[in-house]
Design a protein around this motif. Structure first.
Motif, PDB file in Angstrom:
ATOM      1  N   UNK A 284      -5.772   1.669  17.239  1.00 23.16           N
ATOM      2  CA  UNK A 284      -5.397   0.437  16.553  1.00 23.16           C
ATOM      3  C   UNK A 284      -5.204   0.685  15.055  1.00 23.16           C
ATOM      4  N   UNK A 285      -6.058   1.522  14.490  1.00 25.82           N
ATOM      5  CA  UNK A 285      -5.953   1.891  13.073  1.00 25.82           C
ATOM      6  C   UNK A 285      -4.611   2.571  12.810  1.00 25.82           C
ATOM      7  N   UNK A 286      -4.227   3.507  13.685  1.00 24.55           N
ATOM      8  CA  UNK A 286      -2.956   4.219  13.535  1.00 24.55           C
ATOM      9  C   UNK A 286      -1.770   3.259  13.648  1.00 24.55           C
ATOM     10  N   UNK A 287      -1.839   2.335  14.618  1.00 22.27           N
ATOM     11  CA  UNK A 287      -0.770   1.342  14.779  1.00 22.27           C
ATOM     12  C   UNK A 287      -0.661   0.474  13.524  1.00 22.27           C
ATOM     13  N   UNK A 288      -1.797   0.065  12.977  1.00 21.83           N
ATOM     14  CA  UNK A 288      -1.802  -0.748  11.767  1.00 21.83           C
ATOM     15  C   UNK A 288      -1.143  -0.048  10.591  1.00 21.83           C
ATOM     16  N   UNK A 289      -1.438   1.243  10.429  1.00 22.63           N
ATOM     17  CA  UNK A 289      -0.834   2.018   9.342  1.00 22.63           C
ATOM     18  C   UNK A 289       0.674   2.167   9.540  1.00 22.63           C
ATOM     19  N   UNK A 290       1.092   2.356  10.802  1.00 28.03           N
ATOM     20  CA  UNK A 290       2.534   2.459  11.092  1.00 28.03           C
ATOM     21  C   UNK A 290       3.244   1.150  10.763  1.00 28.03           C
ATOM     22  N   UNK A 291       2.649   0.026  11.158  1.00 26.72           N
ATOM     23  CA  UNK A 291       3.234  -1.277  10.845  1.00 26.72           C
ATOM     24  C   UNK A 291       3.297  -1.497   9.330  1.00 26.72           C
ATOM     25  N   UNK A 351      -8.741   8.964  -2.927  1.00 24.14           N
ATOM     26  CA  UNK A 351      -8.171   8.113  -3.964  1.00 24.14           C
ATOM     27  C   UNK A 351      -7.278   8.921  -4.898  1.00 24.14           C
ATOM     28  N   UNK A 352      -7.723  10.132  -5.224  1.00 30.02           N
ATOM     29  CA  UNK A 352      -6.927  10.993  -6.104  1.00 30.02           C
ATOM     30  C   UNK A 352      -5.691  11.523  -5.378  1.00 30.02           C
ATOM     31  N   UNK A 353      -5.903  12.050  -4.164  1.00 28.77           N
ATOM     32  CA  UNK A 353      -4.816  12.702  -3.425  1.00 28.77           C
ATOM     33  C   UNK A 353      -3.709  11.718  -3.055  1.00 28.77           C
ATOM     34  N   UNK A 354      -4.084  10.560  -2.512  1.00 27.89           N
ATOM     35  CA  UNK A 354      -3.047   9.607  -2.090  1.00 27.89           C
ATOM     36  C   UNK A 354      -2.339   8.995  -3.291  1.00 27.89           C
ATOM     37  N   UNK A 355      -3.056   8.900  -4.428  1.00 25.80           N
ATOM     38  CA  UNK A 355      -2.403   8.413  -5.646  1.00 25.80           C
ATOM     39  C   UNK A 355      -1.280   9.344  -6.085  1.00 25.80           C
ATOM     40  N   UNK A 356      -1.553  10.644  -6.055  1.00 28.99           N
ATOM     41  CA  UNK A 356      -0.556  11.647  -6.434  1.00 28.99           C
ATOM     42  C   UNK A 356       0.615  11.635  -5.453  1.00 28.99           C
ATOM     43  N   UNK A 357       0.305  11.603  -4.151  1.00 29.42           N
ATOM     44  CA  UNK A 357       1.350  11.638  -3.120  1.00 29.42           C
ATOM     45  C   UNK A 357       2.173  10.348  -3.136  1.00 29.42           C
ATOM     46  N   UNK A 358       1.468   9.210  -3.266  1.00 28.60           N
ATOM     47  CA  UNK A 358       2.154   7.925  -3.295  1.00 28.60           C
ATOM     48  C   UNK A 358       3.103   7.800  -4.478  1.00 28.60           C
ATOM     49  N   UNK A 360       4.580  10.236  -5.995  1.00 32.61           N
ATOM     50  CA  UNK A 360       5.686  11.195  -5.862  1.00 32.61           C
ATOM     51  C   UNK A 360       6.682  10.802  -4.773  1.00 32.61           C
ATOM     52  N   UNK A 361       6.200  10.279  -3.643  1.00 34.76           N
ATOM     53  CA  UNK A 361       7.070  10.057  -2.485  1.00 34.76           C
ATOM     54  C   UNK A 361       7.172   8.600  -2.036  1.00 34.76           C
ATOM     55  N   UNK A 362       6.375   7.721  -2.654  1.00 34.06           N
ATOM     56  CA  UNK A 362       6.394   6.318  -2.252  1.00 34.06           C
ATOM     57  C   UNK A 362       5.282   6.006  -1.260  1.00 34.06           C
ATOM     58  N   UNK A 363       4.743   4.800  -1.341  1.00 37.31           N
ATOM     59  CA  UNK A 363       3.598   4.445  -0.498  1.00 37.31           C
ATOM     60  C   UNK A 363       3.999   4.144   0.942  1.00 37.31           C
ATOM     61  N   UNK A 364       5.250   3.759   1.152  1.00 37.80           N
ATOM     62  CA  UNK A 364       5.714   3.542   2.522  1.00 37.80           C
ATOM     63  C   UNK A 364       5.630   4.822   3.336  1.00 37.80           C
ATOM     64  N   UNK A 365       6.119   5.909   2.756  1.00 36.29           N
ATOM     65  CA  UNK A 365       6.046   7.211   3.426  1.00 36.29           C
ATOM     66  C   UNK A 365       4.595   7.668   3.563  1.00 36.29           C
ATOM     67  N   UNK A 366       3.783   7.381   2.543  1.00 32.20           N
ATOM     68  CA  UNK A 366       2.366   7.749   2.576  1.00 32.20           C
ATOM     69  C   UNK A 366       1.665   7.119   3.780  1.00 32.20           C
ATOM     70  N   UNK A 367       1.889   5.807   3.993  1.00 31.63           N
ATOM     71  CA  UNK A 367       1.234   5.128   5.114  1.00 31.63           C
ATOM     72  C   UNK A 367       1.780   5.598   6.464  1.00 31.63           C
ATOM     73  N   UNK A 368       3.050   5.959   6.502  1.00 27.83           N
ATOM     74  CA  UNK A 368       3.620   6.509   7.730  1.00 27.83           C
ATOM     75  C   UNK A 368       2.940   7.834   8.071  1.00 27.83           C
ATOM     76  N   UNK A 369       2.815   8.711   7.087  1.00 24.90           N
ATOM     77  CA  UNK A 369       2.138   9.995   7.294  1.00 24.90           C
ATOM     78  C   UNK A 369       0.678   9.774   7.692  1.00 24.90           C
ATOM     79  N   UNK A 370       0.038   8.784   7.066  1.00 30.00           N
ATOM     80  CA  UNK A 370      -1.361   8.487   7.381  1.00 30.00           C
ATOM     81  C   UNK A 370      -1.547   8.037   8.827  1.00 30.00           C
ATOM     82  N   UNK A 371      -0.543   7.358   9.382  1.00 32.03           N
ATOM     83  CA  UNK A 371      -0.655   6.913  10.776  1.00 32.03           C
ATOM     84  C   UNK A 371      -0.723   8.118  11.718  1.00 32.03           C
ATOM     85  N   UNK A 372      -0.009   9.194  11.386  1.00 28.08           N
ATOM     86  CA  UNK A 372      -0.085  10.428  12.180  1.00 28.08           C
ATOM     87  C   UNK A 372      -1.356  11.224  11.838  1.00 28.08           C
TER      88      UNK A 372
END
Length: 402
Positions: A284-291, A351-358, A360-372
């Motif tokens: 459910x957590x993964x589905x939520x992140x994908x949505x 908090x540090x890592x996702x801030x840097x990635x977000x 650089x690449x946008x938070x939409x892509x970040x949450x998509x990657x997080x779902x996987x």
């Protein structure tokens, strides 16, 4: 068979005291960066230090507090922690420099780290053995509700009232935590349980951590990286995709779903075991992140909040319950400290890592990657705990049949 009572006066007291302490924590968490930037004209980096220093001191003190529980007893550690936290809240209006505030944040974090350790140890003793999953779920709910109420009140206060009033509100929350905690001292007559250093044994670095809790704590830390992306950047992402209004309701939906689901998920944990709860919750957590990654409307954005709230909001207390259940009764405080310290390290890194990635690449892509990423986490859970738990449960079932 008589059902063991969960909602005792002591359980309600420890849950309420913990709730008010966490409301004060989240309340100050959101106002301090704004306060530092507007009042002291600091950079965003320095403003972020007010959060980092607080969490760092909490991480440092938890293992030490876990040992103090054994040597000083729960009663003294509870009183010390609540007093330190209350005094820290009182002092904010008297400090007038960035350096002074950073020192105070470190001091205040010590009190908070001790509170989270001792409260976890006390509640683990209070909850009946056969209702541990249910009880820990309700206890964790106090933190989830505080995560909604604290930031909402903090942002409302800093936008509408002066800083003296804003800090006074945090003092009130800290005082309520202290007042209810003091009441708990009188309710729990057998809370001393202190042992001398001789009884506990000579001090070793290993005494600061409970070994039985490390494996499941590493699982929690793995998922904390993803959880940090929700805590720290979901409001930034909402603004990025033009859903600012929906962003303000994200954690409200998160909390409402938890309130509705909690009476069921905790009981299912106790009846069917941790694997039966954690695997579906992580899905459910993964589905939520994908949505969330593909949200282009308020409906999808808030639907993702419901899935994430049900998924992660159920997984976290389940992991903490495992950490406590696997430890000896006299080491539950240390197990709680171990779990929260390792988990918070995951939050700090995340908090540090996702801030840097977000950035650089946008938070939409970040949450998509997080779902996987969550699916990788499911494998990590299986290797470190799930496989062992399944074997033990099968062995228990076979022994009952025989």
């Amino acid at each position: 068979m008589e059902t063991q009572k969960l909602w005792t006066k002591s359980f309600i007291s420890v849950a309420l005291s913990n709730f008010f302490a966490f409301v004060a924590f989240y309340y100050l968490l959101v106002i301090f960066p704004v306060y530092a930037i507007t009042e002291y004209k600091t950079s965003e980096t320095i403003a972020g230090l007010f959060v980092t220093v607080f969490i760092l001191s909490a991480i440092i003190i938890r293992p030490i507090a876990g040992r103090w529980i054994n040597t000083l007893g729960k009663r003294k550690v509870l009183m010390m922690s609540l007093l330190l936290f209350f005094i820290g809240s009182l002092l904010y209006t008297f400090i007038e420099s960035v350096t002074g505030l950073l020192i105070l944040r470190f001091f205040h974090g010590i009190g908070f780290g001790m509170i989270t350790t001792i409260m976890g140890a006390i509640v683990a003793d209070i909850i009946p053995e056969k209702r541990r999953g249910e009880g820990m779920g309700y206890y964790a709910l106090t933190m989830n509700l505080a995560m909604v109420i604290g930031p909402f009140l903090g942002l409302t206060a800093i936008q509408n009232w002066g800083m003296n009033t804003t800090f006074l509100i945090s003092v009130i929350f800290s005082f309520l935590a202290l007042l209810i905690g003091i009441n708990l001292l009188f309710e729990q007559k057998g809370m001393t349980n202190a042992k001398s250093e001789k009884e506990v044994g000579s001090f070793k670095i290993g005494d600061l951590f409970e070994g039985s809790a490390v494996r499941i704590s590493l699982v929690a830390a793995f998922f904390a990286v993803t959880h940090a992306s929700i805590l720290s950047f979901v409001s930034v992402y909402a603004a990025e995709i033009g859903l600012v209004k929906a962003g303000s309701y994200f954690f409200v939906v998160y909390a409402v779903v938890l309130l509705i689901s909690r009476p069921f998920t905790g009981k299912w944990y106790d009846r069917y075991g941790e694997n039966a709860i954690i695997y579906p919750s992580l899905l459910l957590f993964a589905v939520g992140l994908f949505l969330l990654s593909s949200a282009d409307s308020a409906f999808l954005f808030l639907l993702s909040a419901a899935f994430i709230g049900l998924g992660w909001g159920t997984t976290f207390p389940s992991l903490q319950t495992i950490a406590i259940a696997q430890s000896p009764p006299h080491k539950r405080g240390l197990a709680t400290a171990t779990f929260l310290s390792i988990f918070d390290l995951g939050i700090a890194f995340g908090s540090f890592a996702v801030g840097v990635i977000g950035a650089a690449y946008g938070f939409g892509l970040l949450y998509l990657v997080n779902s996987f990423y969550v699916f990788i986490g499911i494998a990590v859970y299986y290797v470190l705990h799930g496989k062992i738990s399944a074997l033990l449960r099968k062995k228990e079932a076979n022994s009952i049949i025989e």
